[in-house]
Write a protein that holds these residues in place. Structure first.
Motif, PDB file in Angstrom:
ATOM      1  N   PRO A  18      71.160  62.253  39.769  1.00  0.00           N
ATOM      2  CA  PRO A  18      71.553  60.994  39.256  1.00  0.00           C
ATOM      3  C   PRO A  18      72.939  60.821  39.190  1.00  0.00           C
ATOM      4  CG  PRO A  18      70.674  62.569  37.512  1.00  0.00           C
ATOM      5  CD  PRO A  18      70.487  63.090  38.954  1.00  0.00           C
ATOM      6  N   GLU A  19      73.571  59.481  39.184  1.00  0.00           N
ATOM      7  CA  GLU A  19      74.709  59.530  38.939  1.00  0.00           C
ATOM      8  C   GLU A  19      74.757  58.210  38.083  1.00  0.00           C
ATOM      9  OE1 GLU A  19      76.663  58.141  42.856  1.00  0.00           O
ATOM     10  OE2 GLU A  19      75.646  60.270  43.930  1.00  0.00           O
ATOM     11  N   GLU A  20      76.111  58.054  37.412  1.00  0.00           N
ATOM     12  CA  GLU A  20      76.329  56.948  36.444  1.00  0.00           C
ATOM     13  C   GLU A  20      75.988  55.611  36.928  1.00  0.00           C
ATOM     14  OE1 GLU A  20      79.111  55.558  32.557  1.00  0.00           O
ATOM     15  OE2 GLU A  20      79.770  57.345  33.784  1.00  0.00           O
ATOM     16  N   ARG A  21      76.422  55.255  38.095  1.00  0.00           N
ATOM     17  CA  ARG A  21      76.008  54.142  38.852  1.00  0.00           C
ATOM     18  C   ARG A  21      74.406  53.580  38.916  1.00  0.00           C
ATOM     19  NH1 ARG A  21      74.688  54.275  44.466  1.00  0.00           N
ATOM     20  NH2 ARG A  21      74.913  56.543  45.109  1.00  0.00           N
ATOM     21  N   ASP A  22      73.651  54.616  38.465  1.00  0.00           N
ATOM     22  CA  ASP A  22      72.211  54.624  38.720  1.00  0.00           C
ATOM     23  C   ASP A  22      71.503  53.872  37.361  1.00  0.00           C
ATOM     24  OD1 ASP A  22      72.036  55.631  41.257  1.00  0.00           O
ATOM     25  OD2 ASP A  22      71.992  57.515  40.489  1.00  0.00           O
ATOM     26  N   PHE A  23      72.474  53.981  36.174  1.00  0.00           N
ATOM     27  CA  PHE A  23      71.897  53.754  34.772  1.00  0.00           C
ATOM     28  C   PHE A  23      71.303  52.633  34.600  1.00  0.00           C
ATOM     29  CE2 PHE A  23      72.223  52.592  30.320  1.00  0.00           C
ATOM     30  CZ  PHE A  23      71.522  53.312  29.819  1.00  0.00           C
ATOM     31  N   ASP A  24      72.041  51.337  35.298  1.00  0.00           N
ATOM     32  CA  ASP A  24      71.213  49.991  35.005  1.00  0.00           C
ATOM     33  C   ASP A  24      70.158  49.944  35.652  1.00  0.00           C
ATOM     34  OD1 ASP A  24      73.739  49.014  33.603  1.00  0.00           O
ATOM     35  OD2 ASP A  24      74.841  48.263  35.403  1.00  0.00           O
ATOM     36  N   ALA A  25      69.922  50.491  36.805  1.00  0.00           N
ATOM     37  CA  ALA A  25      68.616  50.382  37.297  1.00  0.00           C
ATOM     38  C   ALA A  25      67.660  50.855  36.520  1.00  0.00           C
ATOM     39  CB  ALA A  25      68.486  50.802  38.763  1.00  0.00           C
ATOM     40  N   PHE A  26      67.732  51.999  36.008  1.00  0.00           N
ATOM     41  CA  PHE A  26      67.047  52.886  34.989  1.00  0.00           C
ATOM     42  C   PHE A  26      67.003  52.199  33.790  1.00  0.00           C
ATOM     43  CE2 PHE A  26      66.206  56.267  31.870  1.00  0.00           C
ATOM     44  CZ  PHE A  26      64.970  56.840  32.413  1.00  0.00           C
ATOM     45  N   ALA A  27      67.826  51.734  33.308  1.00  0.00           N
ATOM     46  CA  ALA A  27      67.656  51.054  31.885  1.00  0.00           C
ATOM     47  C   ALA A  27      66.688  49.710  32.103  1.00  0.00           C
ATOM     48  CB  ALA A  27      69.080  50.497  31.343  1.00  0.00           C
ATOM     49  N   GLU A  33      57.820  46.366  31.395  1.00  0.00           N
ATOM     50  CA  GLU A  33      56.327  46.794  31.014  1.00  0.00           C
ATOM     51  C   GLU A  33      55.785  47.788  31.980  1.00  0.00           C
ATOM     52  OE1 GLU A  33      52.808  46.777  29.109  1.00  0.00           O
ATOM     53  OE2 GLU A  33      54.738  45.556  28.478  1.00  0.00           O
ATOM     54  N   ARG A  34      56.649  48.029  33.229  1.00  0.00           N
ATOM     55  CA  ARG A  34      56.334  49.180  33.898  1.00  0.00           C
ATOM     56  C   ARG A  34      56.600  50.447  33.425  1.00  0.00           C
ATOM     57  NH1 ARG A  34      56.431  48.009  38.982  1.00  0.00           N
ATOM     58  NH2 ARG A  34      57.912  49.742  40.128  1.00  0.00           N
ATOM     59  N   ALA A  35      57.238  50.611  32.349  1.00  0.00           N
ATOM     60  CA  ALA A  35      57.831  51.782  31.618  1.00  0.00           C
ATOM     61  C   ALA A  35      56.589  52.434  30.642  1.00  0.00           C
ATOM     62  CB  ALA A  35      59.174  51.639  31.040  1.00  0.00           C
ATOM     63  N   LYS A  36      55.560  51.628  30.651  1.00  0.00           N
ATOM     64  CA  LYS A  36      54.359  51.605  29.515  1.00  0.00           C
ATOM     65  C   LYS A  36      53.892  52.932  30.005  1.00  0.00           C
ATOM     66  CE  LYS A  36      50.938  49.095  31.737  1.00  0.00           C
ATOM     67  NZ  LYS A  36      50.170  48.112  31.629  1.00  0.00           N
ATOM     68  N   TRP A  37      53.923  53.512  31.283  1.00  0.00           N
ATOM     69  CA  TRP A  37      53.163  54.867  31.841  1.00  0.00           C
ATOM     70  C   TRP A  37      53.908  55.908  31.504  1.00  0.00           C
ATOM     71  CZ3 TRP A  37      48.935  52.913  32.171  1.00  0.00           C
ATOM     72  CH2 TRP A  37      48.525  51.727  32.669  1.00  0.00           C
ATOM     73  N   ILE A  38      55.417  55.729  31.065  1.00  0.00           N
ATOM     74  CA  ILE A  38      56.023  57.006  30.614  1.00  0.00           C
ATOM     75  C   ILE A  38      56.479  56.716  29.174  1.00  0.00           C
ATOM     76  CG2 ILE A  38      56.976  57.521  32.877  1.00  0.00           C
ATOM     77  CD1 ILE A  38      59.812  56.058  32.025  1.00  0.00           C
ATOM     78  N   GLY A  39      55.740  56.160  28.175  1.00  0.00           N
ATOM     79  CA  GLY A  39      55.910  55.788  26.791  1.00  0.00           C
ATOM     80  C   GLY A  39      56.680  54.634  26.453  1.00  0.00           C
ATOM     81  N   GLY A  40      57.227  53.895  27.396  1.00  0.00           N
ATOM     82  CA  GLY A  40      58.130  52.675  27.003  1.00  0.00           C
ATOM     83  C   GLY A  40      57.590  51.380  26.670  1.00  0.00           C
ATOM     84  N   PRO A  41      57.797  50.488  26.600  1.00  0.00           N
ATOM     85  CA  PRO A  41      59.291  50.085  27.225  1.00  0.00           C
ATOM     86  C   PRO A  41      60.138  50.461  25.978  1.00  0.00           C
ATOM     87  CG  PRO A  41      57.883  47.980  27.127  1.00  0.00           C
ATOM     88  CD  PRO A  41      57.232  49.122  26.705  1.00  0.00           C
ATOM     89  N   PHE A  42      61.612  50.835  26.655  1.00  0.00           N
ATOM     90  CA  PHE A  42      62.703  51.626  25.612  1.00  0.00           C
ATOM     91  C   PHE A  42      63.887  50.480  25.804  1.00  0.00           C
ATOM     92  CE2 PHE A  42      60.695  55.323  27.775  1.00  0.00           C
ATOM     93  CZ  PHE A  42      60.073  55.529  26.554  1.00  0.00           C
ATOM     94  N   PRO A  43      64.315  50.368  24.572  1.00  0.00           N
ATOM     95  CA  PRO A  43      65.819  49.774  24.488  1.00  0.00           C
ATOM     96  C   PRO A  43      66.792  50.683  25.146  1.00  0.00           C
ATOM     97  CG  PRO A  43      65.399  50.960  22.458  1.00  0.00           C
ATOM     98  CD  PRO A  43      64.209  51.065  23.169  1.00  0.00           C
ATOM     99  N   ARG A  44      67.775  49.937  25.685  1.00  0.00           N
ATOM    100  CA  ARG A  44      68.925  50.207  26.426  1.00  0.00           C
ATOM    101  C   ARG A  44      69.569  51.889  26.011  1.00  0.00           C
ATOM    102  NH1 ARG A  44      71.981  48.767  30.932  1.00  0.00           N
ATOM    103  NH2 ARG A  44      74.104  49.630  31.028  1.00  0.00           N
ATOM    104  N   ASP A  45      69.459  51.819  24.439  1.00  0.00           N
ATOM    105  CA  ASP A  45      70.165  53.069  23.954  1.00  0.00           C
ATOM    106  C   ASP A  45      69.301  54.314  23.978  1.00  0.00           C
ATOM    107  OD1 ASP A  45      68.510  52.102  22.028  1.00  0.00           O
ATOM    108  OD2 ASP A  45      69.589  52.956  20.471  1.00  0.00           O
ATOM    109  N   ARG A  46      67.887  54.092  24.102  1.00  0.00           N
ATOM    110  CA  ARG A  46      66.990  55.123  24.213  1.00  0.00           C
ATOM    111  C   ARG A  46      67.024  55.430  25.692  1.00  0.00           C
ATOM    112  NH1 ARG A  46      61.167  56.100  22.419  1.00  0.00           N
ATOM    113  NH2 ARG A  46      60.925  58.175  23.410  1.00  0.00           N
ATOM    114  N   ALA A  47      67.090  54.484  26.665  1.00  0.00           N
ATOM    115  CA  ALA A  47      66.999  54.709  27.895  1.00  0.00           C
ATOM    116  C   ALA A  47      68.163  55.685  28.456  1.00  0.00           C
ATOM    117  CB  ALA A  47      67.192  53.441  28.694  1.00  0.00           C
ATOM    118  N   TRP A  48      69.353  55.446  27.773  1.00  0.00           N
ATOM    119  CA  TRP A  48      70.311  56.351  27.979  1.00  0.00           C
ATOM    120  C   TRP A  48      70.158  57.894  27.724  1.00  0.00           C
ATOM    121  CZ3 TRP A  48      74.704  56.274  30.739  1.00  0.00           C
ATOM    122  CH2 TRP A  48      75.623  57.389  30.287  1.00  0.00           C
ATOM    123  N   GLY A  49      69.474  58.206  26.493  1.00  0.00           N
ATOM    124  CA  GLY A  49      68.978  59.351  26.307  1.00  0.00           C
ATOM    125  C   GLY A  49      68.180  60.041  27.308  1.00  0.00           C
ATOM    126  N   GLY A  50      67.144  59.139  27.881  1.00  0.00           N
ATOM    127  CA  GLY A  50      66.085  59.540  28.921  1.00  0.00           C
ATOM    128  C   GLY A  50      66.835  59.954  30.053  1.00  0.00           C
TER     129      GLY A  50
END
Length: 173
Positions: A18-27, A33-50
């Motif tokens: 991973p590179e920092e440039r990937d974070f926006d797509a990950f966030a 709703e697609r993140a429900k399979w991994i425990g989401g959806p998550f707000p941006r600050d929680r996505a940063w931790g992930g």
């Protein structure tokens, strides 16, 4: 960027650290709703931790999730790799795709490459995948990869099916 993450190239994809440039797509994925399979959806600050968890996994375990990069466009298409979070039964082959990349064989191509690399270079063969019983797309992909349901299980407090992948190295699983 993590220097020690191996790069795997397939016909259409590049699996890389991973590179920092990937974070926006990950966030964006994490908030959807697609993140429900991994425990989401998550707000941006929680996505940063992930997202940072990916770096830590590679540093502590020597394996982790690769970013899937579309070779033609350079766009991040999702993530694939092996994770083993605290309290899990054993290392898991996991995947998720970002919007616009489903239905093109991207997850299959990436998962095959990650699974082969894990077996051949990291000693992680006959992996499992935790799949929510309602996640029919992931179940279909696990089946296409040759995995079979081994047992009922739980991951992060949620019921799942534990799929066992076939041995890449040709040994009995």
């Amino acid at each position: 960027m993590i220097e020690d993450v191996p790069v795997i190239e397939t016909e259409r994809l590049i699996l890389r650290g991973p590179e920092e440039r990937d974070f926006d797509a990950f966030a964006a994925f994490s908030a959807s709703e697609r993140a429900k399979w991994i425990g989401g959806p998550f707000p941006r600050d929680r996505a940063w931790g992930g997202f940072l968890n990916t770096f830590g996994h590679w540093a502590l375990r020597g394996y982790g999730m690769w970013m899937i990069e579309d070779r033609a466009t350079g766009a991040p298409a999702g993530r694939v790799g092996v994770i083993n979070n605290d309290g899990w039964d054993e290392p898991e082959l996991g995947w998720h795709l970002f919007e616009g990349f489903e239905g093109q064989g991207v997850a299959y191509e990436a998962a095959l490459a990650a699974r082969a690399y894990a077996a051949e270079h990291q000693g992680l063969d006959a992996l499992i995948s935790y799949v929510d019983p309602a996640n029919h797309r992931s179940a279909a992909l696990a089946r296409r990869l040759g995995a079979k349901i081994e047992r009922d299980g739980t991951v992060n407090g949620h019921a799942c099916k534990v799929w066992r992948h076939p041995s890449v190295m040709g040994e009995a699983a």
